[in-house]
Design a protein around this motif. Sequence first.
Motif, PDB file in Angstrom:
ATOM      1  N   TYR A  94     -13.737 -18.848 -18.829  1.00  0.00           N
ATOM      2  CA  TYR A  94     -13.913 -18.162 -20.111  1.00  0.00           C
ATOM      3  C   TYR A  94     -12.619 -17.462 -20.524  1.00  0.00           C
ATOM      4  O   TYR A  94     -12.497 -16.239 -20.443  1.00  0.00           O
ATOM      5  N   LYS A 135     -11.133 -18.061 -26.768  1.00  0.00           N
ATOM      6  CA  LYS A 135     -11.991 -19.246 -26.819  1.00  0.00           C
ATOM      7  C   LYS A 135     -13.477 -18.872 -26.892  1.00  0.00           C
ATOM      8  O   LYS A 135     -14.336 -19.712 -26.655  1.00  0.00           O
ATOM      9  N   GLU A 136     -13.756 -17.624 -27.224  1.00  0.00           N
ATOM     10  CA  GLU A 136     -15.135 -17.148 -27.181  1.00  0.00           C
ATOM     11  C   GLU A 136     -16.065 -17.946 -28.095  1.00  0.00           C
ATOM     12  O   GLU A 136     -17.224 -18.207 -27.734  1.00  0.00           O
ATOM     13  N   ASP A 137     -15.578 -18.354 -29.264  1.00  0.00           N
ATOM     14  CA  ASP A 137     -16.415 -19.117 -30.199  1.00  0.00           C
ATOM     15  C   ASP A 137     -16.766 -20.495 -29.642  1.00  0.00           C
ATOM     16  O   ASP A 137     -17.787 -21.080 -30.015  1.00  0.00           O
ATOM     17  N   LEU A 138     -15.935 -21.010 -28.750  1.00  0.00           N
ATOM     18  CA  LEU A 138     -16.161 -22.332 -28.179  1.00  0.00           C
ATOM     19  C   LEU A 138     -17.010 -22.271 -26.912  1.00  0.00           C
ATOM     20  O   LEU A 138     -17.891 -23.107 -26.704  1.00  0.00           O
ATOM     21  N   THR A 139     -16.730 -21.291 -26.055  1.00  0.00           N
ATOM     22  CA  THR A 139     -17.465 -21.199 -24.794  1.00  0.00           C
ATOM     23  C   THR A 139     -18.808 -20.493 -24.951  1.00  0.00           C
ATOM     24  O   THR A 139     -19.700 -20.668 -24.114  1.00  0.00           O
ATOM     25  N   GLY A 140     -18.929 -19.669 -25.996  1.00  0.00           N
ATOM     26  CA  GLY A 140     -20.157 -18.903 -26.191  1.00  0.00           C
ATOM     27  C   GLY A 140     -20.263 -17.707 -25.264  1.00  0.00           C
ATOM     28  O   GLY A 140     -21.324 -17.091 -25.173  1.00  0.00           O
ATOM     29  N   THR A 166     -18.132 -14.072 -23.553  1.00  0.00           N
ATOM     30  CA  THR A 166     -17.039 -13.119 -23.609  1.00  0.00           C
ATOM     31  C   THR A 166     -15.954 -13.521 -22.615  1.00  0.00           C
ATOM     32  O   THR A 166     -16.257 -13.968 -21.500  1.00  0.00           O
ATOM     33  N   GLU A 185     -13.134 -27.721 -25.242  1.00  0.00           N
ATOM     34  CA  GLU A 185     -12.084 -28.383 -26.019  1.00  0.00           C
ATOM     35  C   GLU A 185     -11.610 -29.666 -25.340  1.00  0.00           C
ATOM     36  O   GLU A 185     -11.368 -30.682 -26.009  1.00  0.00           O
TER      37      GLU A 185
END
Length: 317
Positions: free
Chosen positions: A218, A222-227, A229, A255
């Motif tokens: 994480y 990249k928070e929007d991609l991994t979901g 924090t 990604e």
Amino acid sequence: MARRRILWGRVFASACVLIALVFLLGACVSSCFGGDDNNSSVSGPIIVSTPDSSLTDPGSSAVDSTPSNPSSSTLNSYTEITVEPAQIYSGNLVLVNNSYASHLSEEELALEAVAYAAGKPDCYTVSYPARTLLNSTALTSFNKLMEAYFAATANKEIMVNDGYLAKNAPKSTEESSCGLSIQLHLNKANGGFGYITNTSPYSWLYDHMADYGYILRYPEGKEDLTGNTATDTVIRYVGTPHAKYMTEYNLCLEEYLTQMKEKYEYGKGMLHYDDHIIYYVPANLTGSTTVPVPNKEDYTISGNNIDGFIITVDESN
């Protein structure tokens, strides 16, 4: 009776014309039926190859390639194997997150007790020795990573807080159920406990973990991609060439798998990186999938847990 006079001039002229026609007919036949061996078409094995011109990312060893001229082969002739639908859920590159759950049982995950594994170095501790499990391949690589970390830093504060956690178990997440992730904390020399961060001396771990097949699961940004924090505490085993590529190009797992589908589907492109060739094959979601693989032993197949397979060919040998 008067004799006819033979006109030898006309006979000679006619013979010359006939000879010329014979040579002309021979040339036509040779041209039509390909007398030049260098231009003849020869059937043979299907070849996976690199184009005459490739795109190379500046400053890296990664090369994009698309199959074209069979004479410039990077893989030998390949064969096709059948991969069953369930294999889409297994392998080092499965994506397990809030959208895609793990489908494998503990037996299928090939779990091993971290604290009691053969060859475990004493340079790190385990919070819950009786319950902390990890995939055996991931654990072997983690132990090698920790041995190298200790050799470089002489620090023994890293602690494995958790590995595999079953679905719905206390503190479990979707990622923790894949058996390939480790949650790291600190067992400090002064007797206290804490969360690991990418600061000295622990930064050595983050700088070198890709060499042992691990990524930060994480990463920040990249928070929007991994979901999830961003955190320095969760690392994930994916295999060495993939970890190195993701680290070099600052890609999270989501990604990377998207890039494999969009750029490196078999027949459209291939990723050449770190003495490996990597490509994606979409799965037949209603039955078995025919997967092309090279006629050599050094390859692995991993499902992505969604819709396809990643084939990794080791070209170093």
